[in-house]
Scaffold this active site. Structure first.
Site, mmCIF file in Angstrom:
data_model
loop_
_atom_site.group_PDB
_atom_site.id
_atom_site.type_symbol
_atom_site.label_atom_id
_atom_site.label_comp_id
_atom_site.label_asym_id
_atom_site.label_seq_id
_atom_site.Cartn_x
_atom_site.Cartn_y
_atom_site.Cartn_z
ATOM 1 N N SER A 21 62.589 51.099 -57.403
ATOM 2 C CA SER A 21 62.097 50.190 -56.513
ATOM 3 C C SER A 21 61.181 50.902 -55.223
ATOM 4 O O SER A 21 61.483 52.245 -55.115
ATOM 5 C CB SER A 21 63.217 49.546 -55.653
ATOM 6 O OG SER A 21 62.797 48.653 -54.457
ATOM 7 N N LYS A 50 68.876 52.932 -55.148
ATOM 8 C CA LYS A 50 68.009 53.381 -56.274
ATOM 9 C C LYS A 50 67.235 54.681 -56.300
ATOM 10 O O LYS A 50 67.266 55.325 -57.339
ATOM 11 C CB LYS A 50 66.992 52.126 -55.998
ATOM 12 C CG LYS A 50 66.828 50.806 -56.134
ATOM 13 C CD LYS A 50 67.264 50.682 -57.695
ATOM 14 C CE LYS A 50 67.767 49.075 -58.149
ATOM 15 N NZ LYS A 50 67.776 49.054 -59.460
ATOM 16 N N TYR A 98 70.357 49.442 -50.242
ATOM 17 C CA TYR A 98 69.412 49.325 -51.474
ATOM 18 C C TYR A 98 68.531 50.404 -51.957
ATOM 19 O O TYR A 98 68.668 50.752 -52.955
ATOM 20 C CB TYR A 98 68.636 47.784 -51.448
ATOM 21 C CG TYR A 98 68.068 47.526 -52.586
ATOM 22 C CD1 TYR A 98 68.411 47.296 -53.773
ATOM 23 C CD2 TYR A 98 66.446 47.503 -52.649
ATOM 24 C CE1 TYR A 98 67.586 47.070 -55.154
ATOM 25 C CE2 TYR A 98 65.787 47.265 -53.601
ATOM 26 C CZ TYR A 98 66.104 47.181 -54.712
ATOM 27 O OH TYR A 98 65.218 46.871 -55.979
#
Length: 321
Positions: free
Chosen positions: A117, A145, A141
């Site tokens: 991402s 990643k 998040y």
């Protein structure tokens, strides 16, 4: 030559599965349906309902279907919610990736394409993000990643694992009428749902230092994105040397105002969006270069903004028919 797609019943994963089938490459799907939909899995594609945390199931699936590689799309993908649920996010995205890599090692599978991402960059202070731009994730998040990328790199140094990670920004549109973005957090489905229900979409902030005062972002059509995963998988299967990370970006981006205007034109629902205050932490512009992916993966963006909106709207309308 079969590939396992984790999260293959989700919006992005299902398009990856479709792209593999279009390329006449065998595929099997593993998904726990926490955010995916079983009906997104095409007839004839083997489907295993399981969490990636179940290492034994992942390893058995790889063995039983003679998989040569994994496209790892499964994960918890809501950056904002990850701030409220960090432990869940790390379990799904970090522990889950460890589980997938462990299963691959057991099964002797040595190729993986990782769905990463642009959240790994945080708020980059450059006009154009490249793979050399420093990473500074600002949510669990984004951090999860980035850790996933580290895990692949470390396992690659410790074994024969061949890998690459694809970082992308805002994924939109639809490559098939039966596949649509059902996220409760993404801009396109939020705006289209508002229009379908007779509500007025909202813009957060119109005083940014951009040409029209609204935020500028990278938007990539999901079918183009899926093709990149197939290209990366083919390259790894052929033993080609790839970079550890590729950005899938437009190079120029579009503004929220441009998206709203295009939504009105494509849907033929005229509206003037309401204006709310800026959201804390929203940078004015985040746009990435896709030059490295174009060079190594022969990747191109083939959809215009109008086509991105039109395919998303058509899929949304089809779901309600």
């Amino acid at each position: 030559m079969t590939w396992l797609v984790t999260g293959g019943a989700g919006y992005i994963g299902a398009h990856v599965v479709q792209a593999f089938r279009d390329a006449r490459i065998g595929v099997v799907v593993l998904d726990d349906l926490s955010s995916g939909h079983e009906e997104f899995v095409p007839d004839g594609v083997p489907f295993v309902r399981s969490s990636i945390l179940h290492t034994d199931v992942v390893a058995r699936t790889l063995d039983e279907h003679n998989c040569i590689g994994v496209v790892h799309v499964a994960g918890f993908k809501y950056a904002g919610v990850s701030v409220e649920r960090p432990l869940h996010t790390y379990t799904q995205n970090v522990t889950g990736t460890v589980s997938v890599l462990e299963a691959m090692q057991r099964a002797g599978v040595e190729a993986i394409v990782f769905s990463s991402s642009a959240a790994t960059y945080g708020t980059p202070h450059v006009d154009l993000v490249t793979e050399a731009t420093p990473t500074h994730p600002e949510s669990p998040y984004g951090e999860s990643k980035l850790i996933g990328e580290w895990l692949l790199a470390d396992q690659g140094r410790a074994s024969e694992l061949r890998h690459t990670s694809l970082r992308y920004f805002n994924v939109v549109g639809s490559g098939a009428m039966e596949l649509r973005d059902t996220s409760p957090h993404n801009l396109f489905p939020l705006v289209l749902e508002a229009l379908a229900q007779g509500r007025t979409p909202r813009i957060n902030g119109i005083d940014y230092p951009t040409p029209d005062g609204t935020c500028v972002r990278d938007y990539v059509h999901v079918a183009d994105l899926a093709d990149a995963h197939v290209s990366a998988a083919k390259a790894l299967a052929q033993g080609r040397e790839l970079l550890p990370v590729y950005n899938l970006g437009s190079g120029d981006g579009v503004s929220v105002r441009q998206i709203m205007d295009t939504m009105a034109a494509v849907t033929k629902i005229p509206f003037e969006p309401t204006v709310a205050a800026r959201r804390p932490g929203d940078p004015a512009r985040i746009v990435a270069s896709g030059e490295a992916a174009a060079r190594d993966l022969d990747w191109r963006m083939s959809y215009s903004l109008e086509q991105m909106v039109a395919t998303a709207w058509e899929a949304r309308q089809a779901a309600q028919a």
